[in-house]
Design a protein around this motif. Structure first.
Motif, PDB file in Angstrom:
ATOM      1  N   TRP A  84     -46.998 -41.427  12.194  1.00 22.00           N
ATOM      2  CA  TRP A  84     -46.959 -42.745  12.843  1.00 22.00           C
ATOM      3  C   TRP A  84     -45.720 -42.877  13.728  1.00 22.00           C
ATOM      4  O   TRP A  84     -45.802 -43.357  14.865  1.00 22.00           O
ATOM      5  CB  TRP A  84     -46.970 -43.837  11.774  1.00 22.00           C
ATOM      6  N   LEU A  85     -44.566 -42.415  13.228  1.00 27.96           N
ATOM      7  CA  LEU A  85     -43.334 -42.469  14.016  1.00 27.96           C
ATOM      8  C   LEU A  85     -43.427 -41.574  15.242  1.00 27.96           C
ATOM      9  O   LEU A  85     -42.963 -41.938  16.333  1.00 27.96           O
ATOM     10  CB  LEU A  85     -42.140 -42.047  13.143  1.00 27.96           C
ATOM     11  N   ALA A  86     -44.029 -40.382  15.052  1.00 27.36           N
ATOM     12  CA  ALA A  86     -44.164 -39.448  16.174  1.00 27.36           C
ATOM     13  C   ALA A  86     -45.067 -40.031  17.257  1.00 27.36           C
ATOM     14  O   ALA A  86     -44.804 -39.855  18.462  1.00 27.36           O
ATOM     15  CB  ALA A  86     -44.720 -38.112  15.681  1.00 27.36           C
ATOM     16  N   ARG A  87     -46.124 -40.744  16.861  1.00 26.57           N
ATOM     17  CA  ARG A  87     -47.036 -41.350  17.844  1.00 26.57           C
ATOM     18  C   ARG A  87     -46.338 -42.436  18.651  1.00 26.57           C
ATOM     19  O   ARG A  87     -46.660 -42.659  19.826  1.00 26.57           O
ATOM     20  CB  ARG A  87     -48.261 -41.927  17.127  1.00 26.57           C
ATOM     21  N   ARG A  88     -45.375 -43.123  18.031  1.00 26.01           N
ATOM     22  CA  ARG A  88     -44.659 -44.197  18.726  1.00 26.01           C
ATOM     23  C   ARG A  88     -43.694 -43.650  19.783  1.00 26.01           C
ATOM     24  O   ARG A  88     -43.231 -44.400  20.644  1.00 26.01           O
ATOM     25  CB  ARG A  88     -43.882 -45.046  17.724  1.00 26.01           C
ATOM     26  N   PHE A 141     -45.317 -39.856   2.988  1.00 22.57           N
ATOM     27  CA  PHE A 141     -44.140 -39.642   3.835  1.00 22.57           C
ATOM     28  C   PHE A 141     -44.516 -38.934   5.133  1.00 22.57           C
ATOM     29  O   PHE A 141     -43.989 -39.256   6.208  1.00 22.57           O
ATOM     30  CB  PHE A 141     -43.092 -38.822   3.075  1.00 22.57           C
ATOM     31  N   TYR A 142     -45.427 -37.964   5.043  1.00 16.19           N
ATOM     32  CA  TYR A 142     -45.824 -37.236   6.247  1.00 16.19           C
ATOM     33  C   TYR A 142     -46.758 -38.065   7.116  1.00 16.19           C
ATOM     34  O   TYR A 142     -46.734 -37.931   8.349  1.00 16.19           O
ATOM     35  CB  TYR A 142     -46.451 -35.896   5.860  1.00 16.19           C
ATOM     36  N   THR A 190     -40.499 -33.488  14.494  1.00 10.62           N
ATOM     37  CA  THR A 190     -41.141 -34.453  13.592  1.00 10.62           C
ATOM     38  C   THR A 190     -42.649 -34.297  13.603  1.00 10.62           C
ATOM     39  O   THR A 190     -43.303 -34.262  12.550  1.00 10.62           O
ATOM     40  CB  THR A 190     -40.771 -35.900  13.985  1.00 10.62           C
ATOM     41  N   ARG A 191     -43.207 -34.184  14.805  1.00 13.14           N
ATOM     42  CA  ARG A 191     -44.657 -34.065  14.933  1.00 13.14           C
ATOM     43  C   ARG A 191     -45.157 -32.751  14.339  1.00 13.14           C
ATOM     44  O   ARG A 191     -46.164 -32.728  13.628  1.00 13.14           O
ATOM     45  CB  ARG A 191     -45.048 -34.168  16.413  1.00 13.14           C
TER      46      ARG A 191
END
Length: 303
Positions: A61-65, A55-56, A192-193
């Motif tokens: 991955w979401l934070a990088r986007r 999950f983390y 998030t990050r």
């Protein structure tokens, strides 16, 4: 520091209170796992972080986007340091301490972390302690003393009671460092990050500790129930409440979240009574009420 005044919406309130209740299930799940398996604290903690890891990684991955500015060396050190000291260490102290004290007392001692945050801000960042906070601190520690000595009289046969209490106390201190540090880093790093990288560093700390301890995974292959405890602990008591509380902060603000999360100790005591058979006694009720009032006052007046 909060940039604006937040109103408490119904959705924000529900997300926060459900997240707080899910967080409070952690001690219950850990106590049940200790009672029904032969796992030690480190193995259970390793399972918790193992099943939280995907999950983390997804959060990273979401934070990088999002295309955020890369972290500076100082920010990396801060995030990794808080993940190791503020979350890995506090979790380790917590899980070991839960072997020796009741779930209800664990949650009460752990709930002291807002008071330690006040002390850290006063000593390190020179933030003055106002009169309301002094009253809140007095109420909180009086409540802990009443509940603690009430339970000490009941649990006289436990030779490790004081040691377990001390470990939970250390957990509360290290977690307060995590809270204060995250409050300083999140505005520049992003929630998030920060959460994802801090949790990944704490996971690395747990894995390294498990490897260096010489513990074996052979025990886990003998009983699938061990794995299920790790999954439930990771999903129900770690990942879901982590993101729910973060989402709650976005919707209603950290002050309101701090106040609403006061439901945590009450939830733990009720669950511990019905699931673990822990007794509810007058000193515990009186102490819990004082602690909750103190923490609410701290959250109400916090800048």
């Amino acid at each position: 520091m909060e940039g604006k005044k937040h109103t408490v919406t119904l959705a924000g309130f529900l997300i926060t209170i459900i997240g707080s209740i899910l967080f409070s299930t952690k001690a219950i799940i850990v106590k049940v796992a200790f009672a029904h398996t032969s796992m030690d604290a480190l193995t259970l903690l390793m399972l918790r972080m193992s099943f939280s890891l995907p999950f983390y990684l997804a959060a990273v991955w979401l934070a990088r986007r999002e295309g955020l500015t890369p972290l500076t060396s100082r920010q990396w050190l801060g995030v990794i340091g808080l993940g190791l000291f503020g979350y890995y260490l506090s979790s380790l102290f917590d899980f070991i301490g839960l072997q020796y004290v009741t779930a209800g007392l664990e949650r009460l001692i752990l709930f002291l972390y807002p008071t330690f945050a006040v002390f850290i801000n006063a000593v390190v960042f020179k933030q003055p302690v106002v009169r309301t906070q002094k009253i809140a601190l007095m109420l909180t520690y009086t409540g802990i003393a009443i509940a603690y000595f009430g339970e000490l009289r009941i649990d006289v046969s436990n030779p490790h009671f004081i040691w377990g209490s001390f470990l939970i106390f250390l957990c509360s201190i290290t977690y307060s460092v995590y809270i204060v540090g995250s409050g300083r880093l999140i505005p520049t790093v992003g929630v998030t990050r920060f959460t994802a990288y801090a949790m990944l560093s704490s996971t690395a700390g747990v894995f390294a500790h498990f490897a260096l301890s010489g513990s074996s995974l052979q025990l886990l292959t003998k009983s699938p129930s061990h794995i299920w405890y790790g999954i439930v602990l990771a999903v129900v008591a770690t990942v879901l409440p982590t993101f729910m509380m973060s989402h709650g902060m976005k919707r209603i603000g950290s002050n309101n979240v701090a106040i609403i999360s006061a439901v945590g100790p009450v939830s733990t005591i009720i669950q511990a009574h019905f699931i673990l058979g822990e007794k509810i006694f007058p000193a515990q009720i009186a102490g819990t009420v004082l602690v909750i009032i103190g923490v609410i006052l701290i959250g109400w007046k916090r800048k």
